[in-house]
Motif scaffolding. Structure first.
Motif, PDB file in Angstrom:
ATOM      1  N   ARG A 188     -12.343   5.594  -1.196  1.00  0.00           N
ATOM      2  CA  ARG A 188     -11.065   4.830  -1.420  1.00  0.00           C
ATOM      3  C   ARG A 188     -11.141   3.615  -1.936  1.00  0.00           C
ATOM      4  O   ARG A 188     -12.006   2.767  -1.928  1.00  0.00           O
ATOM      5  CB  ARG A 188     -10.209   4.916   0.022  1.00  0.00           C
ATOM      6  N   ASP A 189     -10.017   3.203  -2.889  1.00  0.00           N
ATOM      7  CA  ASP A 189     -10.166   1.730  -3.373  1.00  0.00           C
ATOM      8  C   ASP A 189      -9.905   0.855  -2.325  1.00  0.00           C
ATOM      9  O   ASP A 189      -9.152   1.216  -1.211  1.00  0.00           O
ATOM     10  CB  ASP A 189      -8.830   1.595  -4.509  1.00  0.00           C
ATOM     11  N   LYS A 192      -6.555   0.086  -0.551  1.00  0.00           N
ATOM     12  CA  LYS A 192      -5.824   1.237   0.240  1.00  0.00           C
ATOM     13  C   LYS A 192      -6.566   1.628   1.148  1.00  0.00           C
ATOM     14  O   LYS A 192      -6.254   2.346   1.914  1.00  0.00           O
ATOM     15  CB  LYS A 192      -5.798   2.481  -0.839  1.00  0.00           C
ATOM     16  N   ALA A 193      -8.024   1.006   1.528  1.00  0.00           N
ATOM     17  CA  ALA A 193      -8.667   1.461   2.723  1.00  0.00           C
ATOM     18  C   ALA A 193      -8.331   0.748   3.952  1.00  0.00           C
ATOM     19  O   ALA A 193      -8.103  -0.471   3.843  1.00  0.00           O
ATOM     20  CB  ALA A 193     -10.011   1.287   2.193  1.00  0.00           C
ATOM     21  N   ARG A 313     -11.436  11.241  -4.165  1.00  0.00           N
ATOM     22  CA  ARG A 313     -10.592  10.305  -3.459  1.00  0.00           C
ATOM     23  C   ARG A 313     -10.080  10.889  -1.926  1.00  0.00           C
ATOM     24  O   ARG A 313      -9.742  12.080  -2.314  1.00  0.00           O
ATOM     25  CB  ARG A 313      -9.336   9.618  -4.324  1.00  0.00           C
TER      26      ARG A 313
END
Length: 314
Positions: A188-189, A192-193, A313
């Motif tokens: 995950r980026d 956004k985590a 992702r």
């Protein structure tokens, strides 16, 4: 002051401003590996029914016999734990994996005798302009079932190495979080985590200890979990899923490692005996010949940054 001197002074002043501006725009140096690793130690959220907590690996090593594969089977080998030794494995001497979920109290009591707090084993591995902060988590026992509590369909093995990774740029800005799940993982980026401050949150699946960025029922991904195993679960009328939840929160202590330190990091054998699979109405069948290999022998360690950033992702 003459016109010539005024022009010279102005030029010198302008040169000074340009030089100063260049220095100010120059990116700051990256924090040290120790600082980066301490900054992003993951927080692990266990399922409420989880009985096996993250632990230092030293207790399992101390409680295990060293065995060598021979033509006639596994035989006792002399210690101590060597560097290399791909034909070797550790076998926890007081518990038996073939007993399946019924063996869980044996593994938990053996680990409890060591009375040590949870740890993650951390390494900062650079590749080009990226640094992967790898945090490896050890569980002495893995017991997976698609149901809660475990039913007649289960798969077990001694030893379980899982990981959470944070990929940062050259100056230490976090970019991506990687979560190990069975054979591979998801990413995950960073934006956004889930996290608490600078620490990513990982929700640990019941029994299997796969890591997820969310709590709930987690369908298996064919690219991450062995398709044959998914097929076996479906053929027996179950859904191929993991279960994560909001149970005990673990804030592990960081222990830094390299490819050769502590000494067990250089051991190329398996951390555990045979794994077993049982389907309803059947007897446990061998599913794997050893437990997993240590962190330095995983693809993620060898392909730092590239492996995690290739994961789908999540």
């Amino acid at each position: 002051m003459s016109t010539r001197l005024r022009v010279a002074a102005t030029l010198l002043l302008m040169l000074g401003l340009v030089a100063g501006g260049s220095a100010a725009a120059r990116p700051s140096a990256a924090p040290s590996p120790a600082t980066l690793l301490a900054r992003h130690v993951p927080i692990l959220v266990l399922h409420p029914a989880e009985q096996i907590a993250p632990a230092p690996v030293d207790g399992f090593v101390a409680d295990s016999d060293l065995q060598r594969r021979t033509a006639s089977g596994w035989e006792q080998a002399p210690g101590p734990l060597p560097a290399g030794g791909a034909d070797l494995r550790l076998d926890q001497r007081t518990c038996s994996a073939i007993d399946g979920p019924a063996a869980t109290p044996c593994y938990t009591s053996s680990e409890a005798a060591h009375t040590t707090r949870p740890v993650v084993y951390g390494a900062a591995l650079r590749s080009g302009k990226r640094i992967e902060l790898q945090y490896w988590v050890w569980y002495p026992w893995d017991v997976y079932s698609p149901t809660v509590p475990p039913g007649e369909l289960w798969q077990v093995h001694e030893g379980d190495w899982e990981s959470v990774s944070v990929v940062v740029d050259a100056v230490g800005r976090p970019l991506v979080v990687g979560y190990s799940e069975h054979g591979e993982g998801v990413r995950r980026d960073w934006a956004k985590a889930p996290k608490q401050g600078t620490h990513p949150l990982a929700y640990v699946a019941l029994g299997s200890h796969a890591n997820y960025p969310t709590a709930g029922v987690q369908p298996f991904r064919p690219g991450v979990v062995d398709p044959l195993f998914i097929s076996v679960i479906r053929q027996n009328g179950q859904a191929p899923v993991d279960h994560t939840g909001r149970g005990r929160v673990v804030r592990p202590r960081l222990v830094r490692v390299t490819a050769t330190t502590p000494a067990w990091m250089a051991f190329a054998g398996g951390f555990g005996e045979d794994g077993y699979l049982r389907v309803p109405g059947g007897e446990p069948q061998p599913y794997s010949a050893t437990g997993p290999k240590g962190p330095a022998f995983h693809e993620q360690w060898r392909r730092r940054v590239a492996e995690v950033t290739s994961w789908p992702r999540g």
